[in-house]
Design a protein around this motif. Structure first.
Motif, PDB file in Angstrom:
ATOM      1  N   GLY A   1     102.139  33.580  30.427  1.00 49.82           N
ATOM      2  CA  GLY A   1     102.865  34.791  30.066  1.00 49.82           C
ATOM      3  C   GLY A   1     104.230  34.957  30.694  1.00 49.82           C
ATOM      4  N   GLY A   2     104.638  34.027  31.530  1.00 52.42           N
ATOM      5  CA  GLY A   2     105.963  34.131  32.124  1.00 52.42           C
ATOM      6  C   GLY A   2     107.049  33.862  31.100  1.00 52.42           C
ATOM      7  N   GLY A   3     108.300  34.078  31.513  1.00 56.15           N
ATOM      8  CA  GLY A   3     109.410  33.816  30.617  1.00 56.15           C
ATOM      9  C   GLY A   3     110.684  34.480  31.097  1.00 56.15           C
ATOM     10  N   LEU A   4     111.641  34.537  30.183  1.00 55.79           N
ATOM     11  CA  LEU A   4     112.953  35.128  30.456  1.00 55.79           C
ATOM     12  C   LEU A   4     113.031  36.483  29.755  1.00 55.79           C
ATOM     13  CD1 LEU A   4     115.932  34.950  31.432  1.00 55.79           C
ATOM     14  CD2 LEU A   4     116.423  33.746  29.285  1.00 55.79           C
ATOM     15  N   VAL A   5     113.458  37.495  30.492  1.00 57.35           N
ATOM     16  CA  VAL A   5     113.561  38.838  29.931  1.00 57.35           C
ATOM     17  C   VAL A   5     114.772  39.520  30.526  1.00 57.35           C
ATOM     18  CG1 VAL A   5     112.067  39.852  31.696  1.00 57.35           C
ATOM     19  CG2 VAL A   5     112.239  40.944  29.452  1.00 57.35           C
ATOM     20  N   GLN A   6     115.357  40.436  29.771  1.00 53.40           N
ATOM     21  CA  GLN A   6     116.491  41.192  30.289  1.00 53.40           C
ATOM     22  C   GLN A   6     116.004  42.318  31.210  1.00 53.40           C
ATOM     23  OE1 GLN A   6     118.765  42.504  26.848  1.00 53.40           O
ATOM     24  NE2 GLN A   6     120.120  40.735  27.043  1.00 53.40           N
TER      25      GLN A   6
ATOM     26  N   ARG B   1     103.938  40.592  30.288  1.00 55.35           N
ATOM     27  CA  ARG B   1     102.537  40.691  30.689  1.00 55.35           C
ATOM     28  C   ARG B   1     102.056  39.308  31.087  1.00 55.35           C
ATOM     29  NH1 ARG B   1      98.757  44.690  29.903  1.00 55.35           N
ATOM     30  NH2 ARG B   1      96.559  44.066  30.078  1.00 55.35           N
ATOM     31  N   LEU B   2     101.670  39.171  32.337  1.00 58.85           N
ATOM     32  CA  LEU B   2     101.110  37.923  32.838  1.00 58.85           C
ATOM     33  C   LEU B   2      99.595  37.977  32.740  1.00 58.85           C
ATOM     34  CD1 LEU B   2     103.236  37.374  36.067  1.00 58.85           C
ATOM     35  CD2 LEU B   2     103.777  36.759  33.698  1.00 58.85           C
ATOM     36  N   SER B   3      99.011  36.835  32.460  1.00 63.69           N
ATOM     37  CA  SER B   3      97.567  36.749  32.402  1.00 63.69           C
ATOM     38  C   SER B   3      97.091  35.571  33.247  1.00 63.69           C
ATOM     39  CB  SER B   3      97.096  36.574  30.957  1.00 63.69           C
ATOM     40  OG  SER B   3      95.699  36.639  30.863  1.00 63.69           O
TER      41      SER B   3
ATOM     42  N   ASP C   1     113.008  40.911  40.581  1.00 59.24           N
ATOM     43  CA  ASP C   1     111.635  40.522  40.280  1.00 59.24           C
ATOM     44  C   ASP C   1     111.541  39.051  39.896  1.00 59.24           C
ATOM     45  OD1 ASP C   1     111.231  43.686  38.652  1.00 59.24           O
ATOM     46  OD2 ASP C   1     110.463  43.120  40.639  1.00 59.24           O
ATOM     47  N   THR C   2     112.675  38.387  39.756  1.00 59.35           N
ATOM     48  CA  THR C   2     112.690  36.969  39.403  1.00 59.35           C
ATOM     49  C   THR C   2     111.986  36.147  40.475  1.00 59.35           C
ATOM     50  OG1 THR C   2     114.733  37.151  38.124  1.00 59.35           O
ATOM     51  CG2 THR C   2     114.187  34.978  39.003  1.00 59.35           C
ATOM     52  N   ALA C   3     110.993  35.377  40.056  1.00 58.31           N
ATOM     53  CA  ALA C   3     110.188  34.591  40.988  1.00 58.31           C
ATOM     54  C   ALA C   3     109.156  33.789  40.204  1.00 58.31           C
ATOM     55  CB  ALA C   3     109.469  35.497  41.990  1.00 58.31           C
ATOM     56  N   VAL C   4     108.500  32.886  40.897  1.00 55.82           N
ATOM     57  CA  VAL C   4     107.282  32.280  40.370  1.00 55.82           C
ATOM     58  C   VAL C   4     106.126  33.194  40.768  1.00 55.82           C
ATOM     59  CG1 VAL C   4     105.746  30.291  40.396  1.00 55.82           C
ATOM     60  CG2 VAL C   4     108.234  29.956  40.538  1.00 55.82           C
ATOM     61  N   TYR C   5     105.335  33.562  39.794  1.00 53.41           N
ATOM     62  CA  TYR C   5     104.214  34.469  40.027  1.00 53.41           C
ATOM     63  C   TYR C   5     102.908  33.680  40.051  1.00 53.41           C
ATOM     64  CZ  TYR C   5     107.099  38.606  39.607  1.00 53.41           C
ATOM     65  OH  TYR C   5     108.049  39.578  39.823  1.00 53.41           O
ATOM     66  N   TYR C   6     102.108  33.959  41.070  1.00 55.44           N
ATOM     67  CA  TYR C   6     100.854  33.249  41.284  1.00 55.44           C
ATOM     68  C   TYR C   6      99.673  34.213  41.231  1.00 55.44           C
ATOM     69  CZ  TYR C   6     103.807  29.531  43.192  1.00 55.44           C
ATOM     70  OH  TYR C   6     104.746  28.549  43.369  1.00 55.44           O
ATOM     71  N   CYS C   7      98.617  33.745  40.624  1.00 52.03           N
ATOM     72  CA  CYS C   7      97.330  34.429  40.634  1.00 52.03           C
ATOM     73  C   CYS C   7      96.497  33.807  41.760  1.00 52.03           C
ATOM     74  CB  CYS C   7      96.675  34.200  39.274  1.00 52.03           C
ATOM     75  SG  CYS C   7      94.988  34.756  39.111  1.00 52.03           S
ATOM     76  N   ALA C   8      95.727  34.645  42.452  1.00 52.39           N
ATOM     77  CA  ALA C   8      94.913  34.152  43.554  1.00 52.39           C
ATOM     78  C   ALA C   8      93.570  34.872  43.586  1.00 52.39           C
ATOM     79  CB  ALA C   8      95.646  34.352  44.881  1.00 52.39           C
ATOM     80  N   ALA C   9      92.575  34.193  44.156  1.00 57.45           N
ATOM     81  CA  ALA C   9      91.228  34.750  44.232  1.00 57.45           C
ATOM     82  C   ALA C   9      90.647  34.576  45.621  1.00 57.45           C
ATOM     83  CB  ALA C   9      90.317  34.069  43.204  1.00 57.45           C
ATOM     84  N   LYS C  10      89.853  35.545  46.035  1.00 58.22           N
ATOM     85  CA  LYS C  10      89.126  35.450  47.296  1.00 58.22           C
ATOM     86  C   LYS C  10      87.791  36.156  47.129  1.00 58.22           C
ATOM     87  CE  LYS C  10      90.324  37.973  50.872  1.00 58.22           C
ATOM     88  NZ  LYS C  10      89.097  38.783  51.051  1.00 58.22           N
TER      89      LYS C  10
ATOM     90  N   GLY D   1      96.428  29.673  41.461  1.00 54.97           N
ATOM     91  CA  GLY D   1      96.881  29.009  40.258  1.00 54.97           C
ATOM     92  C   GLY D   1      98.162  28.246  40.518  1.00 54.97           C
ATOM     93  N   GLN D   2      98.674  27.623  39.464  1.00 54.45           N
ATOM     94  CA  GLN D   2      99.885  26.807  39.588  1.00 54.45           C
ATOM     95  C   GLN D   2     101.162  27.639  39.541  1.00 54.45           C
ATOM     96  OE1 GLN D   2      99.988  23.385  40.207  1.00 54.45           O
ATOM     97  NE2 GLN D   2      97.847  23.859  40.633  1.00 54.45           N
ATOM     98  N   GLY D   3     101.055  28.857  39.048  1.00 50.14           N
ATOM     99  CA  GLY D   3     102.220  29.729  38.996  1.00 50.14           C
ATOM    100  C   GLY D   3     102.887  29.733  37.637  1.00 50.14           C
TER     101      GLY D   3
END
Length: 123
Positions: free
Chosen positions: A8-13, A19-21, A90-99, A114-116
């Motif tokens: 769900g990542g990408g380029l946005v103004q 929406r990331l999933s 907010d520009t970044a690599v977004y990661y999902c994580a679990a514990k 996840g890989q981001g």
């Protein structure tokens, strides 16, 4: 063990939405608290949002509070991050994580990542 895959990542103004999933493997997804983190170039990975196992409690970094919403679907093994009113910072690599069990805002308490997915917000 759980495997996580973000999308769900990408380029946005600036001012836009994304929406990331994150989809998790396995049949014990509801045993995990989930978190979203992000890492901008040259910066440390930082907490964005987390959600407890049932989805009844959520936590946010001050920088995203009121703009981002985390949610989960235990039947579908997914956790989403709705991002509104996006800013260039907010520009970044977004990661999902679990514990296991309880949520946390600390990166080093999450053993599964996840890989981001890249999010870029243009001004």
């Amino acid at each position: 063990q759980v495997q996580l895959t973000e999308s769900g990542g990408g380029l946005v103004q600036a001012g836009g939405s994304l929406r990331l999933s994150c989809t998790a493997s396995g049949r014990t997804f509801s045993s995990y608290a989930m978190g979203w983190f992000r890492q901008a170039p040259g910066k440390e990975r930082e907490f964005v949002a987390s959600i407890n196992r049932s989805g009844g409690n959520t936590y946010y970094a001050d920088s995203v509070k009121g703009r981002f919403t985390i949610s989960r679907d235990n039947a579908g093994n997914t956790v989403d991050l709705q991002m509104n009113s996006l800013k260039p910072e907010d520009t970044a690599v977004y990661y999902c994580a679990a514990k296991w069990f309880t949520t946390s805002t600390y990166t080093n308490t999450y053993p599964y990542w996840g890989q981001g997915t890249q999010v870029t917000v243009s001004s």
